[in-house]
Design an enzyme around this catalytic site. Structure first.
Site, PDB file in Angstrom:
ATOM      1  N   HIS A 218      -8.219  -1.330   5.735  1.00 25.01           N
ATOM      2  CA  HIS A 218      -8.394  -2.445   6.494  1.00 25.01           C
ATOM      3  C   HIS A 218      -9.133  -3.319   5.114  1.00 25.01           C
ATOM      4  CE1 HIS A 218      -9.593  -5.238   9.415  1.00 25.01           C
ATOM      5  NE2 HIS A 218     -10.711  -5.297   8.885  1.00 25.01           N
TER       6      HIS A 218
ATOM      7  N   ASN B 297       1.012  -1.235  -0.033  1.00 23.06           N
ATOM      8  CA  ASN B 297      -0.065   0.094   0.032  1.00 23.06           C
ATOM      9  C   ASN B 297       0.806   1.405   0.109  1.00 23.06           C
ATOM     10  OD1 ASN B 297      -3.127  -0.380   0.114  1.00 23.06           O
ATOM     11  ND2 ASN B 297      -2.080  -2.116   1.638  1.00 23.06           N
TER      12      ASN B 297
HETATM   13  C1  GRF Z   1      -3.308  -4.898   3.802  1.00 23.30           C
HETATM   14  O1  GRF Z   1      -4.251  -5.822   3.334  1.00 23.30           O
HETATM   15  C2  GRF Z   1      -3.861  -3.629   4.695  1.00 23.30           C
HETATM   16  O2  GRF Z   1      -5.119  -3.648   4.147  1.00 23.30           O
HETATM   17  C3  GRF Z   1      -3.705  -4.375   5.780  1.00 23.30           C
HETATM   18  O3  GRF Z   1      -2.742  -5.091   5.898  1.00 23.30           O
HETATM   19  C4  GRF Z   1      -2.231  -5.404   4.614  1.00 23.30           C
HETATM   20  C5  GRF Z   1      -1.033  -4.654   4.254  1.00 23.30           C
HETATM   21  O4  GRF Z   1      -0.337  -4.899   3.127  1.00 23.30           O
HETATM   22  N1  GRF Z   1      -4.116  -3.668   6.981  1.00 23.30           N
HETATM   23  P1  GRF Z   1       0.764  -4.221   2.680  1.00 23.30           P
HETATM   24  O5  GRF Z   1       1.917  -4.223   3.584  1.00 23.30           O
HETATM   25  O6  GRF Z   1       0.313  -2.736   2.476  1.00 23.30           O
HETATM   26  O7  GRF Z   1       1.218  -4.908   1.355  1.00 23.30           O
END
Ligand code: GRF
Length: 215
Positions: free
Chosen positions: A109, A14
């Site tokens: 989330h 993300n």
């Molecule tokens: C994502 O699915 C986010 O929604 C959750 O943890 C995961 C993190 O993934 N809170 P990344 O580290 O961003 O790849």
């Protein structure tokens, strides 16, 4: 330009989506720092390769939640962020910390909140047999995985899905809605009204619900 600080614990995809949006000129923010509570977070490497300041505060080195959150807030505040972006930051935050960043703390989330707060959201969605799943960006409040919803994306749950296929479908949408939410914040288009988010601007209401892959 608004300053943001991103908090991660692991992979950081993300965070990468936010960096990519900024690089593409679609996200007018300065990513002042990326901070992890885990020294081995892969995202730290990605961030520093992108030329972003990184910090690591290992939560295991602190006596307790309060001590860690106080140190974390001090570290964050040194970068004077307008917005703090939790991007896979796997820590329960103290009420003091949340209060300190009230109205300027986002989380993503992997479920359509208020369904499936907490962990293992994709498996739980499969176990419940829901047909629609998705992800949510929300302002953080003291209650875990609650708080005013900024944007949601919905995806179908297909018959052949397992946790991997479903989480990959949701993750594609996470990467789409998080930059959008941060952009709205940066443009000053978000207003909190009685615990609900109002997005100003043309088409804002329909844009806050993304339904890309539903048949
Ligand atoms: C994502 O699915 C986010 O929604 C959750 O943890 C995961 C993190 O993934 N809170 P990344 O580290 O961003 O790849």
């Amino acid at each position: 330009m608004k300053n943001i600080v991103i908090l991660i614990s692991g992979r950081g995809s993300n965070m990468e989506a936010l960096i990519a949006a900024r690089d593409a000129g679609q996200l007018p923010v300065n990513i002042a720092a990326v901070i992890s509570n885990r020294p081995d977070a892969k995202g730290l490497e990605t961030a520093s390769q992108a030329g972003i300041a990184t910090r690591c505060l290992d939560h295991k080195a602190y006596a307790g939640r309060e001590a860690f959150d106080a140190a974390l807030a001090e570290c964050i505040d040194a970068f004077a962020p307008d917005l703090v972006v939790l991007a896979g930051f796997m820590r329960i935050l103290t009420a003091d910390f949340v209060r300190h960043y009230e109205g300027r703390l986002f989380n993503i989330h992997p479920s359509l909140l208020p369904s499936f707060p907490g962990l293992h959201t994709h498996q739980r969605a499969l176990d419940e047999g829901v047909r629609i799943h998705g992800c949510t960006v929300h302002f953080v409040t003291a209650e875990l995985d609650h708080g005013p919803v900024v944007i949601q994306a919905a995806v179908p749950v297909l018959d052949g899905d397992d946790e991997d296929s479903l989480s990959a479908r949701v993750l594609r949408q996470e990467h789409r809605i998080y930059p959008q939410a941060v952009r709205w914040f940066a443009e000053g288009r978000l207003r909190l009204e009685n615990g609900r988010v109002r997005v100003s601007g043309e088409m804002a209401e329909s844009a806050a619900l993304v339904v890309p892959e539903l048949r």
